[in-house]
Design a protein around this motif. Structure first.
Motif, PDB file in Angstrom:
ATOM      1  N   LYS A 127       0.844  -1.200   0.000  1.00  0.00           N
ATOM      2  CA  LYS A 127       0.000   0.000   0.000  1.00  0.00           C
ATOM      3  C   LYS A 127       0.878   1.248   0.000  1.00  0.00           C
ATOM      4  CE  LYS A 127      -3.877  -2.275   0.306  1.00  0.00           C
ATOM      5  NZ  LYS A 127      -4.920  -2.240  -0.738  1.00  0.00           N
ATOM      6  N   ASP A 128       0.278   2.362  -0.406  1.00  0.00           N
ATOM      7  CA  ASP A 128       1.031   3.614  -0.486  1.00  0.00           C
ATOM      8  C   ASP A 128       1.451   4.115   0.894  1.00  0.00           C
ATOM      9  OD1 ASP A 128       0.870   3.705  -3.212  1.00  0.00           O
ATOM     10  OD2 ASP A 128      -0.918   4.941  -3.256  1.00  0.00           O
ATOM     11  N   THR A 129       2.608   4.799   0.923  1.00  0.00           N
ATOM     12  CA  THR A 129       3.129   5.377   2.148  1.00  0.00           C
ATOM     13  C   THR A 129       3.150   6.891   2.033  1.00  0.00           C
ATOM     14  OG1 THR A 129       4.506   3.457   2.673  1.00  0.00           O
ATOM     15  CG2 THR A 129       5.180   5.562   3.614  1.00  0.00           C
ATOM     16  N   LEU A 130       2.687   7.579   3.074  1.00  0.00           N
ATOM     17  CA  LEU A 130       2.719   9.035   3.116  1.00  0.00           C
ATOM     18  C   LEU A 130       4.030   9.473   3.750  1.00  0.00           C
ATOM     19  CD1 LEU A 130       1.299  11.843   2.891  1.00  0.00           C
ATOM     20  CD2 LEU A 130       0.390  11.426   5.188  1.00  0.00           C
ATOM     21  N   GLY A 131       4.776  10.322   3.044  1.00  0.00           N
ATOM     22  CA  GLY A 131       6.022  10.854   3.580  1.00  0.00           C
ATOM     23  C   GLY A 131       5.853  12.300   4.003  1.00  0.00           C
ATOM     24  N   ILE A 132       6.293  12.645   5.223  1.00  0.00           N
ATOM     25  CA  ILE A 132       6.229  14.015   5.731  1.00  0.00           C
ATOM     26  C   ILE A 132       7.638  14.461   6.071  1.00  0.00           C
ATOM     27  CG2 ILE A 132       5.244  15.547   7.470  1.00  0.00           C
ATOM     28  CD1 ILE A 132       2.989  13.520   7.850  1.00  0.00           C
ATOM     29  N   LEU A 133       8.159  15.417   5.305  1.00  0.00           N
ATOM     30  CA  LEU A 133       9.529  15.893   5.486  1.00  0.00           C
ATOM     31  C   LEU A 133       9.538  17.209   6.254  1.00  0.00           C
ATOM     32  CD1 LEU A 133      12.582  15.682   4.822  1.00  0.00           C
ATOM     33  CD2 LEU A 133      12.104  16.984   2.735  1.00  0.00           C
ATOM     34  N   ASN A 134      10.224  17.244   7.386  1.00  0.00           N
ATOM     35  CA  ASN A 134      10.404  18.465   8.162  1.00  0.00           C
ATOM     36  C   ASN A 134      11.568  19.234   7.545  1.00  0.00           C
ATOM     37  OD1 ASN A 134      11.317  20.378  10.142  1.00  0.00           O
ATOM     38  ND2 ASN A 134      10.107  19.255  11.671  1.00  0.00           N
ATOM     39  N   LEU A 135      11.292  20.380   6.932  1.00  0.00           N
ATOM     40  CA  LEU A 135      12.328  21.133   6.213  1.00  0.00           C
ATOM     41  C   LEU A 135      13.343  21.779   7.151  1.00  0.00           C
ATOM     42  CD1 LEU A 135      10.136  22.805   3.444  1.00  0.00           C
ATOM     43  CD2 LEU A 135      11.513  20.732   3.292  1.00  0.00           C
ATOM     44  N   GLY A 136      12.983  21.879   8.454  1.00  0.00           N
ATOM     45  CA  GLY A 136      13.926  22.452   9.413  1.00  0.00           C
ATOM     46  C   GLY A 136      14.946  21.449   9.890  1.00  0.00           C
ATOM     47  N   THR A 137      14.458  20.252  10.229  1.00  0.00           N
ATOM     48  CA  THR A 137      15.353  19.228  10.781  1.00  0.00           C
ATOM     49  C   THR A 137      15.757  18.182   9.743  1.00  0.00           C
ATOM     50  OG1 THR A 137      13.493  17.823  11.459  1.00  0.00           O
ATOM     51  CG2 THR A 137      14.231  19.502  13.030  1.00  0.00           C
ATOM     52  N   LYS A 138      15.105  18.209   8.577  1.00  0.00           N
ATOM     53  CA  LYS A 138      15.324  17.214   7.497  1.00  0.00           C
ATOM     54  C   LYS A 138      14.886  15.812   7.892  1.00  0.00           C
ATOM     55  CE  LYS A 138      17.219  20.455   5.043  1.00  0.00           C
ATOM     56  NZ  LYS A 138      16.427  21.099   3.970  1.00  0.00           N
ATOM     57  N   ALA A 139      14.084  15.714   8.963  1.00  0.00           N
ATOM     58  CA  ALA A 139      13.589  14.410   9.407  1.00  0.00           C
ATOM     59  C   ALA A 139      12.421  13.978   8.516  1.00  0.00           C
ATOM     60  CB  ALA A 139      13.138  14.483  10.856  1.00  0.00           C
ATOM     61  N   LEU A 140      12.433  12.720   8.112  1.00  0.00           N
ATOM     62  CA  LEU A 140      11.390  12.176   7.245  1.00  0.00           C
ATOM     63  C   LEU A 140      10.539  11.180   8.015  1.00  0.00           C
ATOM     64  CD1 LEU A 140      10.082  11.857   4.452  1.00  0.00           C
ATOM     65  CD2 LEU A 140      11.771  10.064   3.971  1.00  0.00           C
ATOM     66  N   LEU A 141       9.257  11.476   8.101  1.00  0.00           N
ATOM     67  CA  LEU A 141       8.309  10.582   8.760  1.00  0.00           C
ATOM     68  C   LEU A 141       7.541   9.822   7.684  1.00  0.00           C
ATOM     69  CD1 LEU A 141       6.677   9.630  11.285  1.00  0.00           C
ATOM     70  CD2 LEU A 141       5.172  11.584  10.876  1.00  0.00           C
ATOM     71  N   LYS A 142       7.473   8.479   7.814  1.00  0.00           N
ATOM     72  CA  LYS A 142       6.750   7.653   6.848  1.00  0.00           C
ATOM     73  C   LYS A 142       5.567   6.976   7.535  1.00  0.00           C
ATOM     74  CE  LYS A 142      10.811   6.592   4.000  1.00  0.00           C
ATOM     75  NZ  LYS A 142      11.660   5.498   3.460  1.00  0.00           N
ATOM     76  N   ILE A 143       4.398   7.098   6.895  1.00  0.00           N
ATOM     77  CA  ILE A 143       3.174   6.483   7.426  1.00  0.00           C
ATOM     78  C   ILE A 143       2.628   5.547   6.361  1.00  0.00           C
ATOM     79  CG2 ILE A 143       0.866   6.913   8.353  1.00  0.00           C
ATOM     80  CD1 ILE A 143       1.917   9.788   9.009  1.00  0.00           C
ATOM     81  N   ALA A 144       2.560   4.260   6.674  1.00  0.00           N
ATOM     82  CA  ALA A 144       2.171   3.253   5.688  1.00  0.00           C
ATOM     83  C   ALA A 144       0.655   3.128   5.545  1.00  0.00           C
ATOM     84  CB  ALA A 144       2.755   1.902   6.079  1.00  0.00           C
ATOM     85  N   ASN A 145       0.255   2.521   4.420  1.00  0.00           N
ATOM     86  CA  ASN A 145      -1.145   2.173   4.162  1.00  0.00           C
ATOM     87  C   ASN A 145      -2.083   3.376   4.183  1.00  0.00           C
ATOM     88  OD1 ASN A 145      -0.348  -0.597   4.131  1.00  0.00           O
ATOM     89  ND2 ASN A 145      -0.398  -0.566   6.365  1.00  0.00           N
ATOM     90  N   VAL A 146      -1.674   4.437   3.520  1.00  0.00           N
ATOM     91  CA  VAL A 146      -2.486   5.657   3.442  1.00  0.00           C
ATOM     92  C   VAL A 146      -3.264   5.678   2.127  1.00  0.00           C
ATOM     93  CG1 VAL A 146      -2.417   8.166   3.281  1.00  0.00           C
ATOM     94  CG2 VAL A 146      -1.015   6.989   4.975  1.00  0.00           C
ATOM     95  N   LYS A 147      -4.561   5.868   2.232  1.00  0.00           N
ATOM     96  CA  LYS A 147      -5.442   5.885   1.074  1.00  0.00           C
ATOM     97  C   LYS A 147      -5.438   7.258   0.401  1.00  0.00           C
ATOM     98  CE  LYS A 147     -10.268   4.759  -0.078  1.00  0.00           C
ATOM     99  NZ  LYS A 147     -10.013   3.604  -0.947  1.00  0.00           N
ATOM    100  N   SER A 148      -5.532   8.320   1.195  1.00  0.00           N
ATOM    101  CA  SER A 148      -5.510   9.692   0.698  1.00  0.00           C
ATOM    102  C   SER A 148      -5.205  10.629   1.864  1.00  0.00           C
ATOM    103  CB  SER A 148      -6.861  10.063   0.061  1.00  0.00           C
ATOM    104  OG  SER A 148      -7.893  10.005   1.034  1.00  0.00           O
ATOM    105  N   TYR A 149      -4.909  11.886   1.550  1.00  0.00           N
ATOM    106  CA  TYR A 149      -4.640  12.842   2.633  1.00  0.00           C
ATOM    107  C   TYR A 149      -5.034  14.247   2.206  1.00  0.00           C
ATOM    108  CZ  TYR A 149      -0.507  14.699   0.237  1.00  0.00           C
ATOM    109  OH  TYR A 149       0.328  15.308  -0.669  1.00  0.00           O
ATOM    110  N   LYS A 150      -5.212  15.136   3.187  1.00  0.00           N
ATOM    111  CA  LYS A 150      -5.522  16.542   2.932  1.00  0.00           C
ATOM    112  C   LYS A 150      -4.734  17.403   3.904  1.00  0.00           C
ATOM    113  CE  LYS A 150     -10.259  15.766   1.272  1.00  0.00           C
ATOM    114  NZ  LYS A 150     -11.708  16.047   1.506  1.00  0.00           N
ATOM    115  N   ILE A 151      -4.373  18.612   3.429  1.00  0.00           N
ATOM    116  CA  ILE A 151      -3.697  19.585   4.289  1.00  0.00           C
ATOM    117  C   ILE A 151      -4.389  20.944   4.114  1.00  0.00           C
ATOM    118  CG2 ILE A 151      -1.447  18.439   4.298  1.00  0.00           C
ATOM    119  CD1 ILE A 151      -0.556  20.337   2.084  1.00  0.00           C
TER     120      ILE A 151
END
Length: 276
Positions: free
Chosen positions: A1-25
């Motif tokens: 399944k698709d993984t959502l990646g969230i990159l913190n531009l300040g710390t360059k830390a990458l958070l990965k969340i698996a099995n994401v169907k869709s997202y909104k911001i």
């Protein structure tokens, strides 16, 4: 399944969340993300339970589906705190204000469906509408988030002409108010569940869709008694093949209309139709 990646531009830390169907911001502010999770079944999960246990679970447990909704996670990107919202059918952020709204069929089979508004500045959550087996559509905030519009169908029968109603909620009010339904709409028109709901820039008007009543099928006749023919003439503006392709759009066509919110007066009925 698709993984959502969230990159913190300040710390360059990458958070990965698996099995994401869709997202909104949010469009014009930051700090939150909401995402829908896929219903992932583990291998061998079906074989673990006995037939009796399966039957009991089927009676009690509510399953995720397109009809019942999916689980949505609302995540604070500053604190990393998560809030899981069960069986959500639609959700949206306000464009400018820190407001979040969602519709749900309820946490279990016996729960009422409802519309909720969450103020993300103070964390307060309001249930602004609820009804048994209600179906919600066209959930939309004004830019500031201080107004919310949506269409609801609370009829639990299988009648062909659906009694949709337009509702409006304003910040400070405990419940959403009904503005237009099948009884108060202009003669020959009904509130459309497919017509887009939106607000004017000054938030004084609420736009929505009105539709013509659908053609009702004759359910008193058997299939053998109904003649199945299609008629087309050479001088029609659309070719027969185009009519076939656009059939679905024709059945959900609506006319953009507007309500003056301070007086609840219908101020506009456009002559141009809007299939979406």
């Amino acid at each position: 399944k698709d993984t959502l990646g969230i990159l913190n531009l300040g710390t360059k830390a990458l958070l990965k969340i698996a099995n994401v169907k869709s997202y909104k911001i949010p469009e014009k502010w930051s700090g939150y993300v909401a995402y829908t999770l896929e219903d992932v079944k583990k291998e061998g999960e079906k074989d673990k339970d006995s037939i009796t246990e399966k039957k009991e679970k089927k009676k009690k447990k509510k399953k995720v589906s397109k009809k019942t909704g999916h689980h949505v996670v609302l995540r604070n990107l500053e604190t990393q705190k998560e809030d899981t919202l069960k069986f959500v059918t639609d959700y949206t952020f306000a464009k400018e204000g820190m407001f979040f709204s969602y519709t749900t069929t309820g946490p279990d089979k016996d729960s009422d469906a409802g519309v909720f508004v969450k103020n993300l500045e103070n964390g307060a959550t309001q249930n602004i509408h609820s009804a048994k087996k209600a179906k919600y559509s066209q959930l939309a905030f004004s830019d500031s988030g201080k107004n919310l519009g949506f269409v609801v169908d609370t009829d639990t029968t299988k009648i062909q002409i659906r009694p949709n109603a337009l509702f409006h909620w304003k910040e400070g009010e405990t419940k959403a108010a009904q503005l237009v339904d099948s009884k108060t709409s202009p003669e020959g028109y009904l509130v459309s569940s497919d017509g887009k709901v939106s607000f004017s820039k000054d938030e004084s008007k609420l736009f929505f869709g009105l539709r013509k009543p659908p053609v009702i099928k004759d359910t008193t006749r058997t299939a053998e008694e109904i003649s199945n023919v299609e008629v087309w003439t050479y001088d029609e503006p659309r070719l027969y093949t185009v009519q076939e392709l656009q059939l679905k759009n024709d059945t959900i066509r609506s006319y953009q209309s507007a309500i003056q919110l301070n007086s609840n007066t219908l101020v506009q009925l456009a002559t141009t139709d809007y299939p979406n």
